[in-house]
Design an enzyme around this catalytic site. Structure first.
Site, PDB file in Angstrom:
ATOM      1  N   ASP A  99       0.717  -1.087  -0.117  1.00 15.26           N
ATOM      2  CA  ASP A  99       0.066  -0.249   0.057  1.00 15.26           C
ATOM      3  C   ASP A  99       0.765   1.248  -0.139  1.00 15.26           C
ATOM      4  OD1 ASP A  99      -2.405  -1.492   0.164  1.00 15.26           O
ATOM      5  OD2 ASP A  99      -2.746  -1.179   2.097  1.00 15.26           O
ATOM      6  N   GLU A 101      -9.448   1.454  -4.374  1.00 17.02           N
ATOM      7  CA  GLU A 101      -8.191   1.465  -3.494  1.00 17.02           C
ATOM      8  C   GLU A 101      -7.157   1.860  -4.607  1.00 17.02           C
ATOM      9  OE1 GLU A 101      -7.459  -1.292  -0.559  1.00 17.02           O
ATOM     10  OE2 GLU A 101      -9.090  -1.035   0.580  1.00 17.02           O
ATOM     11  N   TRP A 130      -4.361   3.002  -4.174  1.00  6.86           N
ATOM     12  CA  TRP A 130      -2.776   2.855  -3.263  1.00  6.86           C
ATOM     13  C   TRP A 130      -2.590   1.387  -3.185  1.00  6.86           C
ATOM     14  CZ3 TRP A 130      -7.444   4.844  -1.244  1.00  6.86           C
ATOM     15  CH2 TRP A 130      -8.000   3.958  -0.380  1.00  6.86           C
TER      16      TRP A 130
END
Length: 346
Positions: A215, A263, A265
């Site tokens: 991440d 998401e 990331w």
């Protein structure tokens, strides 16, 4: 049938004193009728059964009355030694059921849980100790699979070389089941259970368990940080990551398949050939695992042209699959039902 004892009116008897005799014709007529009826009954019960009114059931290439031929290709057991469509000699090999749950292509989500191997952390690398100078990492406890770390270094170095700033910070890598439980409970407490279910994977259902995930966040030179969105200068990473074996795992358009909201990331390593196909075909990993099942060894293989060369890919259900006798190839389970071979052709 009752016999009529009266004489027919047309009968002309012999006139005289002689005694008259009855005519034999009615008796003969009765005998003839009985014989005819008996013959008809005999014909009915002794006749052969009629032919079916519909067409005979047979294979498309089978002549009427012909015995069934051998099985069509793809329906019978495969030979132990066979060649791929490109001519690569292969041997049927049994890897064992446990290998279905390991490898770069394992699918992990809230319906398909990760199978935790023993001593997993011992096989992982500390990112801080092995990273290049083109990015940051949160601390010395973030772990990643060694080959995924090498691919991360290559991608981040390329990002910096094409003009990207040194602001990307790796804030998450491998997670234990216990730590994932902590994150889920923490999110539910702060934002509500529904929010946690939408944005945080359940313990056992997180890709972070695989050691193949990172991440990102943004860390500025003044020490401030912000959420990574993959826009601006960072759009290069999200649009080019497949050339280094990574994919952006969770997209808003794929929530119906992944169960996780957007998401940008969250990066997952799957290898360059597979990441290339996933991007070209606009497939998330759930879709890709289904897609690749059509490419069995005895059928057409998936051929991939990517930045690393040409690859041939095939799938087999279970733990037995044909693998090249030599050359460069990998075998990965899908964490569901089978194995996938990725073979470099040239």
């Amino acid at each position: 049938m009752k016999r009529n004892s009266r004489r027919p009116r047309s009968y002309q008897g012999y006139q005289g004193n002689r005694r008259r005799r009855g005519s034999p014709l009615p008796l003969l007529l009765v005998l003839v009728l009985l014989a005819g009826a008996g013959y008809l009954v005999y014909r009915h019960f002794s006749a052969p059964a009629p032919e079916p009114s519909g067409p005979a059931v047979s294979s498309p290439d089978q002549e009427p009355g012909q015995e069934p031929g051998p099985e069509e290709p793809g329906t019978g057991p495969l030979a132990e030694h066979m060649n791929t469509p490109s001519g690569i000699p292969c041997t049927l090999t049994d890897f064992g059921a446990e290998d279905i749950y390991t490898g770069d292509l394992i699918l992990v989500n809230n319906q398909i849980f990760y199978h935790f191997p023993e001593n997993q952390e011992e096989s992982l690398s500390v990112i801080y100790n092995g990273k290049s100078s083109s990015y940051y990492v949160r601390d010395t406890e973030v772990l990643l699979a060694p080959h995924a770390l090498a691919a991360l270094n290559e991608m981040m170095d390329a990002f910096q070389e094409q003009g990207g700033s040194k602001t990307v910070n790796v804030v998450a890598g491998f997670r234990t089941k216990e730590f994932q439980q902590h994150l889920f409970d923490q999110s539910a407490e702060r934002n509500g259970l529904e929010h946690a279910r939408q944005f945080v994977a359940q313990p056992g259902g997180s890709e972070h368990h695989t050691g193949l995930v990172v991440d990102f966040s943004i860390l500025h030179s003044d020490g401030s940080s912000e959420e990574y969105q993959g826009v601006g200068e960072y759009a290069w990473l999200n649009s080019s990551c497949q050339n280094y074996g990574w994919v952006v795992r969770y997209d808003m358009a794929k929530v119906a398949f992944t169960g996780i909201s957007n998401e940008p990331w969250h990066f997952r390593y799957v290898g360059v050939p597979h990441a290339t196909v996933m991007v070209q075909e606009n497939l998330c990993l759930e879709e890709y695992i289904d897609y690749i099942r059509q490419f069995t060894f005895d059928q057409e293989h998936l051929t991939v042209e990517c930045v690393e060369g040409t690859y041939e890919i095939w799938y087999a259900e279970g733990s037995r699959i044909h693998v090249p006798d030599s050359g460069e190839y990998t075998v990965s389970g899908n964490n569901v039902d089978g194995l996938i071979v990725t073979c470099k052709v040239e």
